[in-house]
Design a protein around this motif. Structure first.
Motif, PDB file in Angstrom:
ATOM      1  N   ALA A   1     -48.080  -8.977   8.536  1.00 51.53           N
ATOM      2  CA  ALA A   1     -49.053  -8.775   9.619  1.00 51.53           C
ATOM      3  C   ALA A   1     -50.131  -7.782   9.185  1.00 51.53           C
ATOM      4  CB  ALA A   1     -48.347  -8.285  10.887  1.00 51.53           C
TER       5      ALA A   1
ATOM      6  N   GLU B   1     -48.153   2.632   4.687  1.00 52.46           N
ATOM      7  CA  GLU B   1     -46.844   1.974   4.577  1.00 52.46           C
ATOM      8  C   GLU B   1     -45.810   3.023   4.151  1.00 52.46           C
ATOM      9  OE1 GLU B   1     -45.186  -1.195   4.882  1.00 52.46           O
ATOM     10  OE2 GLU B   1     -43.517  -0.002   4.107  1.00 52.46           O
ATOM     11  N   ASN B   2     -44.657   3.035   4.810  1.00 52.95           N
ATOM     12  CA  ASN B   2     -43.699   4.095   4.465  1.00 52.95           C
ATOM     13  C   ASN B   2     -42.802   3.757   3.272  1.00 52.95           C
ATOM     14  OD1 ASN B   2     -42.085   2.294   5.870  1.00 52.95           O
ATOM     15  ND2 ASN B   2     -40.905   3.853   6.932  1.00 52.95           N
TER      16      ASN B   2
ATOM     17  N   ARG C   1     -38.223  -7.431  -0.705  1.00 48.92           N
ATOM     18  CA  ARG C   1     -37.453  -7.813   0.491  1.00 48.92           C
ATOM     19  C   ARG C   1     -37.416  -9.322   0.639  1.00 48.92           C
ATOM     20  NH1 ARG C   1     -40.100  -3.577   4.590  1.00 48.92           N
ATOM     21  NH2 ARG C   1     -41.811  -5.016   4.313  1.00 48.92           N
TER      22      ARG C   1
ATOM     23  N   ARG D   1     -36.994 -12.434   2.711  1.00 45.67           N
ATOM     24  CA  ARG D   1     -37.042 -12.742   4.141  1.00 45.67           C
ATOM     25  C   ARG D   1     -37.378 -14.204   4.367  1.00 45.67           C
ATOM     26  NH1 ARG D   1     -39.465  -7.698   7.438  1.00 45.67           N
ATOM     27  NH2 ARG D   1     -37.621  -6.368   7.320  1.00 45.67           N
ATOM     28  N   ALA D   2     -38.460 -14.447   5.094  1.00 47.17           N
ATOM     29  CA  ALA D   2     -38.755 -15.795   5.563  1.00 47.17           C
ATOM     30  C   ALA D   2     -39.132 -16.753   4.438  1.00 47.17           C
ATOM     31  CB  ALA D   2     -39.890 -15.721   6.566  1.00 47.17           C
TER      32      ALA D   2
ATOM     33  N   GLN E   1     -41.720 -15.410   1.681  1.00 48.34           N
ATOM     34  CA  GLN E   1     -42.520 -14.303   2.224  1.00 48.34           C
ATOM     35  C   GLN E   1     -42.894 -13.311   1.120  1.00 48.34           C
ATOM     36  OE1 GLN E   1     -41.117 -12.784   5.984  1.00 48.34           O
ATOM     37  NE2 GLN E   1     -41.862 -10.722   5.580  1.00 48.34           N
TER      38      GLN E   1
ATOM     39  N   LEU F   1     -27.364 -10.289   8.424  1.00 46.39           N
ATOM     40  CA  LEU F   1     -28.508  -9.938   9.270  1.00 46.39           C
ATOM     41  C   LEU F   1     -28.143 -10.132  10.735  1.00 46.39           C
ATOM     42  CD1 LEU F   1     -30.414 -12.795   7.590  1.00 46.39           C
ATOM     43  CD2 LEU F   1     -30.467 -10.497   6.668  1.00 46.39           C
TER      44      LEU F   1
ATOM     45  N   ASP G   1     -43.696  -8.226  14.152  1.00 47.56           N
ATOM     46  CA  ASP G   1     -42.373  -7.729  14.581  1.00 47.56           C
ATOM     47  C   ASP G   1     -42.458  -6.394  15.342  1.00 47.56           C
ATOM     48  OD1 ASP G   1     -41.289  -9.928  13.309  1.00 47.56           O
ATOM     49  OD2 ASP G   1     -39.891  -8.807  12.050  1.00 47.56           O
TER      50      ASP G   1
ATOM     51  N   ALA H   1     -37.380 -20.374  12.499  1.00 42.96           N
ATOM     52  CA  ALA H   1     -38.329 -20.052  11.422  1.00 42.96           C
ATOM     53  C   ALA H   1     -39.690 -19.619  11.964  1.00 42.96           C
ATOM     54  CB  ALA H   1     -38.473 -21.239  10.459  1.00 42.96           C
ATOM     55  N   LYS H   2     -39.685 -18.763  12.970  1.00 48.70           N
ATOM     56  CA  LYS H   2     -40.926 -18.436  13.658  1.00 48.70           C
ATOM     57  C   LYS H   2     -41.496 -17.041  13.395  1.00 48.70           C
ATOM     58  CE  LYS H   2     -42.030 -22.134  15.615  1.00 48.70           C
ATOM     59  NZ  LYS H   2     -42.362 -22.758  14.352  1.00 48.70           N
ATOM     60  N   GLY H   3     -40.659 -16.064  12.973  1.00 51.70           N
ATOM     61  CA  GLY H   3     -41.113 -14.667  12.929  1.00 51.70           C
ATOM     62  C   GLY H   3     -42.376 -14.457  12.108  1.00 51.70           C
ATOM     63  N   LEU H   4     -42.373 -14.954  10.879  1.00 49.95           N
ATOM     64  CA  LEU H   4     -43.527 -14.768  10.000  1.00 49.95           C
ATOM     65  C   LEU H   4     -44.754 -15.502  10.564  1.00 49.95           C
ATOM     66  CD1 LEU H   4     -44.908 -14.042   7.321  1.00 49.95           C
ATOM     67  CD2 LEU H   4     -43.711 -15.957   6.260  1.00 49.95           C
ATOM     68  N   ASN H   5     -44.521 -16.688  11.086  1.00 49.69           N
ATOM     69  CA  ASN H   5     -45.641 -17.472  11.636  1.00 49.69           C
ATOM     70  C   ASN H   5     -46.252 -16.800  12.865  1.00 49.69           C
ATOM     71  OD1 ASN H   5     -45.678 -19.958   9.906  1.00 49.69           O
ATOM     72  ND2 ASN H   5     -43.517 -19.911  10.487  1.00 49.69           N
TER      73      ASN H   5
END
Ligand code: RFL
Ligand code: PHB
Length: 395
Positions: free
Chosen positions: A17, A36-37, A46, A48-49, A105, A271, A291, A301-305
């Motif tokens: 994002a 960014e931390n 990482r 992920r998607a 991702q 997860l 997020d 499969a929606k979070g990244l989108n």
């Protein structure tokens, strides 16, 4: 002494994002500072998607970060829905005229980080103690401690909270003005990455009395697989052999001549799954995206989108606000973004509820009745296809 600098948009979080928003703003000629931390390597590592909707792919291509995706990503016409002894293909292209794409991702993040570097805008990684200030004013700011241990402040006209579920941005909105919905599911996913060619052409979503399983992939040589497990389960209980045995049983190894090929597992983790929505997504000059404002379970499969769709809407709203002094799109941002968020929240819950076993025989029969209906009714299959392959940006 706090070292103070200024920019137009302070972006907290360098996930998809934050990185994509910074790129979209750059194309509008709007300056940003990204905080960014974690380290860049950590963010890139990482896993992920993996699934991108057509509208996400089209947007990425239109804004010049889709070349490698088109070259190295994989177009998929649909998915398989499966339960013991039966496997059915749902063809999204036949039903709604759009495919989906498999592109990790991590790869998208790499492309977006390169675009950010090429734009020459300032990014701070490994920052600490990030706090948001004066978000109700027209000069909001973010304070932090840099990787070198220096206290710093960036003052902007807008703060974009793209810092994921655990970041500080959402908590900067006064609690009495915020409403949240939090739904925990009684199961989790054990995800593995394996150095073995996928045993399937399209993703397999499998209902099984012992629990859900999913066969996904990352490339011609790397498979991504998931097993439903108990949320309290420990990864130490899952040897590689046990994982492959469970995947083979749940995915139907040996049925109708199909075989699951096992191989070396290179990463495994458990997860938790939740649905979460916080409203509003905007307060004063703070805008939440991805997020930071909402979480969906991964079954749809929606979070990244959703993160991509949020920043597509937000970048247009910020361009109107900062370049033309027009606040109508910024004022409408939360409501516009939440329409899609709730649609995807429902779809993700629906897929999750249809596919996960919870030990209740009556529920199991309802799930099977629903799966048969989706597999056999063109109207039901088209509903799944429309949601999975993705709604247009700005839905
Ligand atoms: P991210 O990616 O969590 O990025 C937020 C960033 O903010 C940083 N941060 C901070 N920065 C500064 N200061 C602080 N105090 C900070 N606190 C945190 C974090 O380090 C991080 O870099 O959120 P973003 O950008 O909104 O992107 C969202 C997506 O990452 C997420 O929705 C998806 O990965 C979800 N998801 C999937 N989505 C899909 O669309 N399709 C899929 O196939 C899919 N599969 C998945 C998934 C998520 C998974 N996990 C691990 C949750 C599969 C899995 C296993
Ligand atoms: C993935 O490839 O990681 C993946 C695919 C589909 C999902 C969730 C995750 O629904």
């Amino acid at each position: 002494m706090v070292k103070s600098t200024s920019t137009q948009v302070v972006i907290v979080g360098a996930g998809p994002a934050g990185l994509l928003l910074s790129h979209l703003l750059d194309l509008e000629g709007i300056a940003s500072v990204l905080l960014e931390n974690r380290s860049g390597e950590y963010v890139l590592g990482r896993i992920r998607a993996g699934v991108l909707e057509s509208s996400s792919v089209e947007l990425l291509e239109q804004v010049g970060v889709g070349d490698r995706l088109r070259r190295e990503g994989f177009e998929h016409r649909g998915i398989y829905l499966q339960w013991p002894e039966e496997r059915h293909h749902i063809d999204f292209v036949d039903h709604v005229g759009r495919p989906v794409w498999i592109y990790g991702q991590t790869e998208l993040t790499k492309d977006l980080m390169q675009a950010r570097e090429a734009a020459g805008q300032r990014s701070f990684y490994e920052v600490d103690d990030v706090t948001l200030h004066d978000i109700e004013s027209e000069r909001p700011s973010v304070r932090f401690v840099s990787a070198e241990g220096e206290p710093r402040e960036v003052v902007g006209q807008v703060v974009a909270g793209c810092d994921g579920f655990h970041g500080p941005s959402r908590h900067a909105i006064p609690a009495d003005l915020q409403r949240t919905w939090d739904h925990a599911y009684p199961y989790a996913w054990l995800g593995v990455l394996a150095d073995v060619p996928p045993s399937t052409d399209d993703l397999i979503y499998a209902w099984h009395p012992e629990g859900f399983a999913l066969h996904s992939m990352r490339s011609e040589t790397v498979s991504r697989l998931y097993l439903q497990v108990d949320p309290d389960d420990d990864i130490a209980n899952w040897s590689d052999d046990r994982i492959w045995e469970s995947l083979a049983a749940r995915l139907g190894d040996g049925q109708n001549g199909w075989h699951l090929q096992a191989g070396p597992i290179t990463e495994k983790s458990i997860l938790p799954m939740r649905s979460f929505v916080a409203t509003p997504m905007r307060h004063g000059r703070l805008f939440l995206a991805g997020d930071a404002g909402h979480i969906v379970p991964p079954t749809g499969a929606k979070g990244l989108n959703l993160a991509i769709a949020d920043v597509a809407v937000l970048s247009g709203a910020l361009a109107a606000l900062l370049k033309d002094g027009r606040s109508d799109l910024a004022d409408a941002y939360s409501e516009t973004a939440l329409r899609r968020v709730w649609r995807c929240t429902h779809f993700s819950w629906w897929m999750t509820s249809m596919l996960h076993a919870h030990g209740d025989d009556f529920d199991a029969q309802l799930q099977l009745a629903q799966l048969r209906w989706v597999a056999r009714s063109g109207a039901a299959a088209a509903g799944l296809a429309e949601n999975y392959a993705g709604l247009p940006i700005g839905y």
